[in-house]
Design a protein around this motif. Structure first.
Motif: not given
Length: 521
Positions: A254-260, A284-299
């Motif tokens: 139910s939970v996943f944590m990853g770098v971008p 959840i994402a962290g440790s480096a900036p998440l590109l807005i493109e990745t954010f939208k594509l994941w949605q």
């Protein structure tokens, strides 16, 4: 049990049914909660048998394994200080860390035992053990001879639990000293803020975490492991990240944590779709900036919105996008791409200018923080510690950012990445944001290099989308239509890849070195 010892708090959260599975590995091994308790007791008893003073350092450079996590728990349990070391470090780096931290115990992989033990013994370390990712090594052989019952060592909240060496992009790495209180306060707060649950997960169970990160770093060691343990949640343990397998695991988690980078790699898999993530609650994402493109594509691909957060070796987690609406910020608290959300409860965050005055909403400046999660200081560096804290107790993060009118924090870059061109401040992350929005561009990095006229100027490195051709001059021309002229990089190069560290962060220091003589002919 010593209630101020971080281990005691984690152990108190283990479920009543100690025979239940706590960790399931990629190769089908299952560890019960009883196994975690007994095995960590045996290793703690081994450490106790060495007659070390409380608070001795235990330096560890091993491949990821459940046994490596048990060594961490045992170190806390025995009252010592855990010092995780990146598996990529080579002999000169290891010699520096061992010389600086003076650990009483060093644990390394069997393959490296020859050269690591030489360095350790030369530096005065008394005990060196091996630990491999296949459950072999002298550490486990010796621990097997000890009792599986152990009385947790008394520790105060202000006692050291871990030393994390910062990556050292400027000068020598510094050892950030984190206390039992620092780590426990952060674990408890994130449990509530990210709404970890013990019921209602996949198939009616509580939350189950896919652990896909390295464990020599804040993200994998503290945020992920503490998050699962303090909630009594099962972990699906991936020794090495594989995107196909990670997606397959999601039907039981139910939970996943990853770098971008991990999200980008999963997006390249055809199996990623809404059905594959139907049991998932939180990404959840962290440790480096998440590109807005990745954010939208994941949605678009999954129907899920990634929660981006912000933390550091010195502070653990500082800010987070909301898991559910944050009552402190009214109803306007959705997860917003390109931001790292709000300061976490208990964390004070401010943005300051060069004159040490607080800046108004929307202005860019240095981020400073204060809270129970903020570290004790740098190991054996009192002057550096004093330099990094303000007179009223705020830690200067070295990050540059802003807070908008709704309270969302956006990180613009590191202060050392700041380019001062012709007397004007240029923030690389702002320019990268515009470049990354261009249709043919996958990713970019902007760095400052010396220039005879302007002092410094920007150089842009651009990676194109697969199957496209990027025109470097067209990138600069488009920027000129959107940004002030002093912000425009003087040169743009199309590259196949950018240098990264093991957490996926672009190593801008290497890029600055590579292009440092570009304008100094």
């Amino acid at each position: 049990m010593s209630q101020d010892n971080l281990f005691s708090a984690l152990r108190a959260a283990f479920p009543k049914d100690m025979s239940a599975v706590a960790v399931e590995t990629d190769d089908g091994l299952c560890y019960s909660w009883q196994d975690l308790d007994r095995a960590s007791a045996m290793v703690a008893n081994l450490l106790s048998s060495l007659d070390l003073p409380l608070g001795s350092r235990v330096a560890v450079q091993v491949e990821k394994s459940v046994e490596a996590m048990l060594l961490y728990l045992a170190t806390l349990r025995a009252g010592h200080v855990f010092l995780p070391l990146n598996t990529a470090y080579q002999s000169a780096e290891i010699a520096y860390f061992i010389g600086n931290a003076e650990p009483a115990v060093v644990v390394c992989s069997g393959a490296n035992f020859g050269w690591v033990s030489k360095i350790a013994f030369k530096a005065g370390t008394q005990h060196v053990f091996s630990l491999n990712d296949d459950r072999t090594g002298s550490l486990l052989e010796r621990a097997a001879q000890h009792s599986d019952q152990h009385q947790t060592a008394p520790r105060q909240a202000d006692d050291l639990a871990a030393i994390l060496y910062t990556s050292g992009t400027t000068g020598r790495s510094k050892g950030a000293m984190l206390t039992h209180g620092n780590l426990l306060s952060n674990a408890r707060m994130l449990k509530d803020y990210w709404a970890w649950t013990q019921t209602g997960g996949p198939q009616g169970r509580g939350d189950v975490l896919i652990h896909a990160l390295p464990i020599f770093h804040v993200h994998g060691l503290f945020v992920a492991i503490h998050g699962a343990l303090i909630n009594g949640s099962k972990m699906i343990w991936m020794a090495k990240f594989d995107p196909k397998r990670a997606i397959a695991h999601m039907q039981n988690a139910s939970v996943f944590m990853g770098v971008p980078t991990l999200y980008v790699r999963m997006l390249a898999e055809p199996s990623l779709n809404p059905a594959a993530v139907r049991c998932m609650r939180l990404f959840i994402a962290g440790s480096a900036p998440l590109l807005i493109e990745t954010f939208k594509l994941w949605q678009q691909r999954t129907g899920h919105t990634i929660l981006e957060r912000y933390g550091m070796s010195e502070t653990a987690m500082l800010t987070s996008n909301p898991c559910s609406p944050d009552p402190r910020y009214a109803q306007q608290s959705e997860r917003r791409g390109g931001t790292v959300g709000f300061p976490l409860p208990g964390v004070s965050l401010r943005v300051r200018g060069d004159d040490q005055q607080n800046l108004p909403v929307g202005d860019i400046g240095g981020i400073e923080v204060k809270g129970p999660n903020v570290f004790k200081g740098y190991w054996r560096m009192p002057e550096k510690t004093a330099e990094e804290f303000t007179t009223d107790g705020f830690f200067k993060t070295g990050d540059v950012g802003k807070v908008d009118e709704r309270g969302y924090v956006t990180i613009v870059g590191r202060s050392k990445d700041l380019i001062i061109s012709g007397g004007y401040n240029v923030y690389p992350a702002e320019i990268e944001g515009y470049i990354n929005e261009m249709e043919a561009v996958l990713e970019s990095a902007v760095v400052g290099v010396q220039h005879p006229d302007f002092g410094e100027v920007g150089v842009a490195l651009v990676i194109g989308q697969p199957g496209t051709t990027v025109d470097a001059q067209a990138v600069l021309a488009e920027l000129k239509s959107k940004l002030a002229n002093f912000k425009i990089p003087k040169r743009c190069f199309v590259v196949a890849q950018l240098p990264r560290n093991t957490m996926g962060k672009v190593q801008k220091n290497l890029l600055r070195e590579q292009y440092k003589n570009l304008f100094l002919a």
